[in-house]
Write a protein that holds these residues in place. Structure first.
Motif, PDB file in Angstrom:
ATOM      1  N   HIS A   1       0.818  -1.207   0.000  1.00 22.02           N
ATOM      2  CA  HIS A   1       0.000   0.000   0.000  1.00 22.02           C
ATOM      3  C   HIS A   1       0.857   1.264   0.000  1.00 22.02           C
ATOM      4  N   GLY A   2       0.197   2.388  -0.202  1.00 20.82           N
ATOM      5  CA  GLY A   2       0.877   3.672  -0.202  1.00 20.82           C
ATOM      6  C   GLY A   2       0.894   4.330   1.161  1.00 20.82           C
ATOM      7  N   TYR A   3       1.463   5.523   1.221  1.00 20.15           N
ATOM      8  CA  TYR A   3       1.618   6.265   2.468  1.00 20.15           C
ATOM      9  C   TYR A   3       0.246   6.602   3.052  1.00 20.15           C
ATOM     10  N   GLY A   4       0.071   6.317   4.349  1.00 18.31           N
ATOM     11  CA  GLY A   4      -1.160   6.679   5.038  1.00 18.31           C
ATOM     12  C   GLY A   4      -2.317   5.728   4.806  1.00 18.31           C
ATOM     13  N   GLN A   5      -2.072   4.574   4.206  1.00 20.52           N
ATOM     14  CA  GLN A   5      -3.133   3.604   3.972  1.00 20.52           C
ATOM     15  C   GLN A   5      -3.006   2.432   4.944  1.00 20.52           C
ATOM     16  N   LEU A   6      -4.054   1.611   4.994  1.00 19.11           N
ATOM     17  CA  LEU A   6      -4.047   0.394   5.806  1.00 19.11           C
ATOM     18  C   LEU A   6      -4.331  -0.796   4.903  1.00 19.11           C
ATOM     19  N   SER A   7      -3.732  -1.931   5.200  1.00 20.44           N
ATOM     20  CA  SER A   7      -3.826  -3.094   4.311  1.00 20.44           C
ATOM     21  C   SER A   7      -5.258  -3.582   4.138  1.00 20.44           C
ATOM     22  N   GLU A   8      -6.069  -3.525   5.221  1.00 21.41           N
ATOM     23  CA  GLU A   8      -7.435  -4.063   5.147  1.00 21.41           C
ATOM     24  C   GLU A   8      -8.312  -3.287   4.178  1.00 21.41           C
ATOM     25  N   PHE A   9      -8.022  -1.998   4.006  1.00 19.17           N
ATOM     26  CA  PHE A   9      -8.778  -1.188   3.052  1.00 19.17           C
ATOM     27  C   PHE A   9      -8.140  -1.246   1.666  1.00 19.17           C
ATOM     28  N   PHE A  10      -6.815  -1.284   1.627  1.00 19.22           N
ATOM     29  CA  PHE A  10      -6.113  -1.343   0.343  1.00 19.22           C
ATOM     30  C   PHE A  10      -6.470  -2.598  -0.436  1.00 19.22           C
ATOM     31  N   ILE A  11      -6.548  -3.725   0.257  1.00 15.33           N
ATOM     32  CA  ILE A  11      -6.797  -5.003  -0.420  1.00 15.33           C
ATOM     33  C   ILE A  11      -8.210  -5.075  -0.996  1.00 15.33           C
ATOM     34  N   ARG A  12      -9.119  -4.260  -0.486  1.00  8.80           N
ATOM     35  CA  ARG A  12     -10.493  -4.284  -0.987  1.00  8.80           C
ATOM     36  C   ARG A  12     -10.568  -3.961  -2.472  1.00  8.80           C
ATOM     37  N   LYS A  13      -9.637  -3.147  -2.948  1.00 13.01           N
ATOM     38  CA  LYS A  13      -9.613  -2.801  -4.370  1.00 13.01           C
ATOM     39  C   LYS A  13      -9.379  -4.019  -5.257  1.00 13.01           C
ATOM     40  N   PHE A  14      -8.852  -5.100  -4.679  1.00 14.73           N
ATOM     41  CA  PHE A  14      -8.461  -6.274  -5.450  1.00 14.73           C
ATOM     42  C   PHE A  14      -9.385  -7.476  -5.241  1.00 14.73           C
ATOM     43  N   LEU A  15     -10.326  -7.368  -4.328  1.00 17.90           N
ATOM     44  CA  LEU A  15     -11.158  -8.520  -3.980  1.00 17.90           C
ATOM     45  C   LEU A  15     -12.027  -9.001  -5.136  1.00 17.90           C
TER      46      LEU A  15
END
Length: 213
Positions: free
Chosen positions: A31-45
């Motif tokens: 992920h990028g700066y200031g993000q969290l993995s649980e929200f970042f991965i949602r883009k790929f689900l």
């Protein structure tokens, strides 16, 4: 007198599903700066399936995104104690991959995608990891400027490299583009380049085209 100590550390990560051990492709998402993995991965689900597993490590540095309360984000490092953060990241990511891959009888193809600040961390880690990297995607970011040249050149010899960015990305400058071109020349790689109408973002249309091609 300032000194340091090493100790066991607990870090977070997110998965698109519980590994079955027979997936053929593992995508490691940074992920990028200031993000969290649980929200970042949602883009790929949307692209998760029985053969494709997504793994999103989370940066181990945290900060409030505004002021002293409210939403929290993670980052991979700051300029303060930067070398220590890099070493910690390498140990964390190596151990995470060892644990995840331990559930596979036959190792899957490993693909790495880094977004924004995560692109530098992804390329730095991937260039030093012991395993084979089939694909390296740098999205709205580029190679770490301190990547070790010879090791990276050998490591990425058979790796497909893709560069993705929006044509209105406010962080994209002629200087940063030139620096990435220099890296590609050193690595002797001709990447796939994908651009889209937009800024510093994970464009959903590009994601869909990329993972369904």
């Amino acid at each position: 007198m300032k000194k340091s100590i090493k100790f066991p550390f607990e870090a977070q990560y997110s998965l698109s599903h519980e590994p079955a051990g027979n997936e053929t492709d593992l995508w490691v998402l940074f992920h990028g700066y200031g993000q969290l993995s649980e929200f970042f991965i949602r883009k790929f689900l949307l692209f998760d399936n029985d053969q494709r597993l997504f793994l999103a490590p989370e940066g181990t540095n945290y900060q409030y995104l505004s002021g002293f309360e409210g939403r929290v984000g993670a980052n991979w490092m700051t300029k303060y104690e930067r070398e220590t953060a890099i070493a910690n990241n390498q140990r964390y990511l190596d151990q995470l991959m060892e644990e995840i891959l331990g559930s596979f009888e036959k190792l899957p193809k490993i693909h790495v995608l880094g977004f924004s600040q995560g692109a530098a961390t992804a390329s730095r880690w991937a260039s030093q990891w012991s395993g084979k990297i089939s694909t390296l995607v740098l999205w709205a970011g580029g190679f770490a400027h301190d990547m070790k040249i010879e090791g990276a050149k050998e490591k990425f010899f058979d790796t497909k490299i893709t560069m993705i960015y929006g044509n209105q990305d406010e962080f994209l400058t002629p200087e940063s583009i030139q620096k990435q071109e220099e890296w590609l020349s050193i690595l002797e790689k001709k990447p796939e380049k994908i651009t889209f109408e937009g800024g510093h973002e994970l464009n959903e249309a590009v994601l869909e085209k990329f993972f369904k091609k």
